[in-house]
Write an enzyme that holds these catalytic residues in place. Structure first.
Site, PDB file in Angstrom:
ATOM      1  N   LYS A  95      42.266  57.848  39.777  1.00  0.00           N
ATOM      2  CA  LYS A  95      41.137  57.574  38.869  1.00  0.00           C
ATOM      3  C   LYS A  95      40.038  56.771  39.570  1.00  0.00           C
ATOM      4  O   LYS A  95      38.868  57.116  39.515  1.00  0.00           O
ATOM      5  CB  LYS A  95      41.595  56.779  37.629  1.00  0.00           C
TER       6      LYS A  95
ATOM      7  N   ARG B  24      48.425  52.086  49.723  1.00  0.00           N
ATOM      8  CA  ARG B  24      47.053  51.736  49.328  1.00  0.00           C
ATOM      9  C   ARG B  24      46.647  50.369  49.862  1.00  0.00           C
ATOM     10  O   ARG B  24      47.402  49.412  49.825  1.00  0.00           O
ATOM     11  CB  ARG B  24      46.948  51.723  47.800  1.00  0.00           C
TER      12      ARG B  24
ATOM     13  N   ARG C  13      54.685  48.914  36.135  1.00  0.00           N
ATOM     14  CA  ARG C  13      53.399  49.452  35.668  1.00  0.00           C
ATOM     15  C   ARG C  13      53.567  50.883  35.156  1.00  0.00           C
ATOM     16  O   ARG C  13      52.918  51.275  34.185  1.00  0.00           O
ATOM     17  CB  ARG C  13      52.357  49.397  36.793  1.00  0.00           C
TER      18      ARG C  13
ATOM     19  N   ARG D   2      47.158  45.023  47.237  1.00  0.00           N
ATOM     20  CA  ARG D   2      47.207  44.385  45.923  1.00  0.00           C
ATOM     21  C   ARG D   2      48.621  43.897  45.650  1.00  0.00           C
ATOM     22  O   ARG D   2      49.575  44.619  45.918  1.00  0.00           O
ATOM     23  CB  ARG D   2      46.793  45.398  44.837  1.00  0.00           C
TER      24      ARG D   2
ATOM     25  N   ARG E 190      43.674  51.431  27.380  1.00  0.00           N
ATOM     26  CA  ARG E 190      45.060  51.586  27.843  1.00  0.00           C
ATOM     27  C   ARG E 190      46.066  51.454  26.714  1.00  0.00           C
ATOM     28  O   ARG E 190      47.268  51.584  26.951  1.00  0.00           O
ATOM     29  CB  ARG E 190      45.355  50.524  28.892  1.00  0.00           C
TER      30      ARG E 190
HETATM   31  P1  AMP Z   1      44.269  48.855  37.539  1.00  0.00           P
HETATM   32  O1  AMP Z   1      43.387  48.350  38.637  1.00  0.00           O
HETATM   33  O2  AMP Z   1      43.554  49.760  36.574  1.00  0.00           O
HETATM   34  O3  AMP Z   1      45.562  49.443  38.063  1.00  0.00           O
HETATM   35  O4  AMP Z   1      44.690  47.570  36.674  1.00  0.00           O
HETATM   36  C1  AMP Z   1      45.400  46.512  37.259  1.00  0.00           C
HETATM   37  C2  AMP Z   1      45.986  45.619  36.190  1.00  0.00           C
HETATM   38  O5  AMP Z   1      44.936  45.052  35.395  1.00  0.00           O
HETATM   39  C3  AMP Z   1      46.898  46.304  35.190  1.00  0.00           C
HETATM   40  O6  AMP Z   1      48.219  46.457  35.662  1.00  0.00           O
HETATM   41  C4  AMP Z   1      46.816  45.322  34.010  1.00  0.00           C
HETATM   42  O7  AMP Z   1      47.556  44.139  34.276  1.00  0.00           O
HETATM   43  C5  AMP Z   1      45.350  44.935  34.034  1.00  0.00           C
HETATM   44  N1  AMP Z   1      44.535  45.871  33.230  1.00  0.00           N
HETATM   45  C6  AMP Z   1      43.617  46.757  33.695  1.00  0.00           C
HETATM   46  N2  AMP Z   1      43.052  47.427  32.672  1.00  0.00           N
HETATM   47  C7  AMP Z   1      43.644  46.978  31.537  1.00  0.00           C
HETATM   48  C8  AMP Z   1      43.505  47.296  30.179  1.00  0.00           C
HETATM   49  N3  AMP Z   1      42.662  48.245  29.751  1.00  0.00           N
HETATM   50  N4  AMP Z   1      44.279  46.619  29.286  1.00  0.00           N
HETATM   51  C9  AMP Z   1      45.132  45.667  29.681  1.00  0.00           C
HETATM   52  N5  AMP Z   1      45.324  45.325  30.964  1.00  0.00           N
HETATM   53  C10 AMP Z   1      44.585  45.963  31.894  1.00  0.00           C
END
Ligand code: AMP
Length: 213
Positions: free
Chosen positions: A13, A127, A171, A160, A88
Site C-alpha cells: 500500500k 523492509r 499485526r 521499523r 482500519r
Molecule cells: P502502518 O505503517 O500502516 O503499518 O502502521 C503502523 C502502526 O501504526 C500500526 O501497526 C498501528 O499500531 C498504528 N496505526 C496505523 N494506522 C492506524 C489506524 N488507522 N488505526 C489504529 N492504529 C493505526
C-alpha cells in the site's frame, strides 16, 4: 482523486501510494507515517500512541480519527488524497464516512491489496525505511544505491521496530480481526476493487492505471 488503500501490512500500500500520489499530485495520507512522526517528535499524541505502535496493536480509534479529521482538512488534501492505513476498524470507517459527508467529499475507490502471508513476511523482514523522509526500500527487491543510505535524502535507513517477526505476526492477527471486515464494508458501498498485492510495482502499476482511468 480520492482513494482508500486497504490490505495487510506489507501488501504494498505504502509503496504504491507514494508512486501514485506523485503521479496524480494528490496527498499521501499514511496514518502509520503520521503516528511515527508524532512519536519521533514526542508530541502528546506520540506519547499516547508509542506503546501501541511498537507492539503491533491498533492505536485507539478516537486518537486516530481526530488525527485524520485534522489532516484531511489541510490544504494539500483538497485536490485529492490516498488514505494509506486508514480506516482500519469499522468504527474508523463510519467516522470517515461522516467526515467526508461534512466536507462534501466522495471516495472513488477502496482498493484492496490482497497479498499472501508468505509474501508479507518476506517483504517485511527485508523492509528498510528512511528514518528521515520515510522512503521505503527492501534489502533484495528495492535496494538503495548505497547500502544503508536513502537514495532520496542521504539519511540512514532503519528497520521499523514493528517489522520484527513476532510483531509482524501480531499485526497480521490484528489485521484479520479488525481490518479485514472492511472489505465487506466497502463491497457493500460498491467501492471495492481488489488487486494482487503479491506483484511488484511495475506489474501492479498498469492494473491500477486501468482502475483509475
Ligand atoms: P502502518 O505503517 O500502516 O503499518 O502502521 C503502523 C502502526 O501504526 C500500526 O501497526 C498501528 O499500531 C498504528 N496505526 C496505523 N494506522 C492506524 C489506524 N488507522 N488505526 C489504529 N492504529 C493505526
Amino acid at each position: 482523486m480520492r482513494l482508500i488503500f486497504l490490505g495487510p501490512p506489507g501488501a504494498g500500500k505504502g509503496t504504491m501510494a507514494k508512486v501514485l500520489s506523485k503521479r496524480y499530485n494528490v496527498a499521501h495520507l499514511s496514518t502509520g507515517d503520521l503516528l511515527r512522526a508524532n512519536i519521533q517528535a514526542r508530541t502528546s499524541l506520540g506519547k499516547e500512541a508509542a506503546s501501541f505502535v511498537d507492539n503491533g496493536k491498533l492505536v485507539p480509534d478516537q486518537l486516530v480519527i481526530e488525527m485524520m479529521r485534522q489532516r484531511l482538512r489541510e490544504k494539500d488534501a483538497k485536490p485529492g488524497f490516498i488514505l494509506d492505513g486508514f480506516p482500519r476498524t469499522t468504527e474508523q470507517a463510519k467516522a470517515l464516512d461522516q467526515l467526508l459527508q461534512e466536507e462534501e467529499m466522495e471516495v472513488g475507490h477502496a482498493i484492496n491489496f490482497d497479498a499472501s502471508d508468505k509474501k508479507i513476511i518476506e517483504r517485511l523482514s527485508g523492509r528498510r525505511i528512511c528514518g528521515k523522509c520515510g522512503a521505503i526500500y527492501h534489502l533484495k527487491n528495492i535496494p538503495p544505491k548505497q547500502p544503508g543510505i536513502c537514495d532520496q535524502c542521504g539519511s540512514a535507513l532503519i528497520q521499523r521496530k514493528d517489522d520484527a517477526e513476532d510483531t509482524v505476526r501480531k499485526r497480521l492477527e490484528v489485521y484479520r480481526k479488525e481490518t479485514a471486515p472492511l472489505i465487506d464494508y466497502y463491497e457493500r458501498q460498491k467501492l471495492l476493487r481488489t488487486v494482487p498485492g503479491d506483484l511488484n510495482v511495475d506489474e501492479l502499476d498498469p492494473i491500477l492505471k486501468k482502475i483509475l482511468v
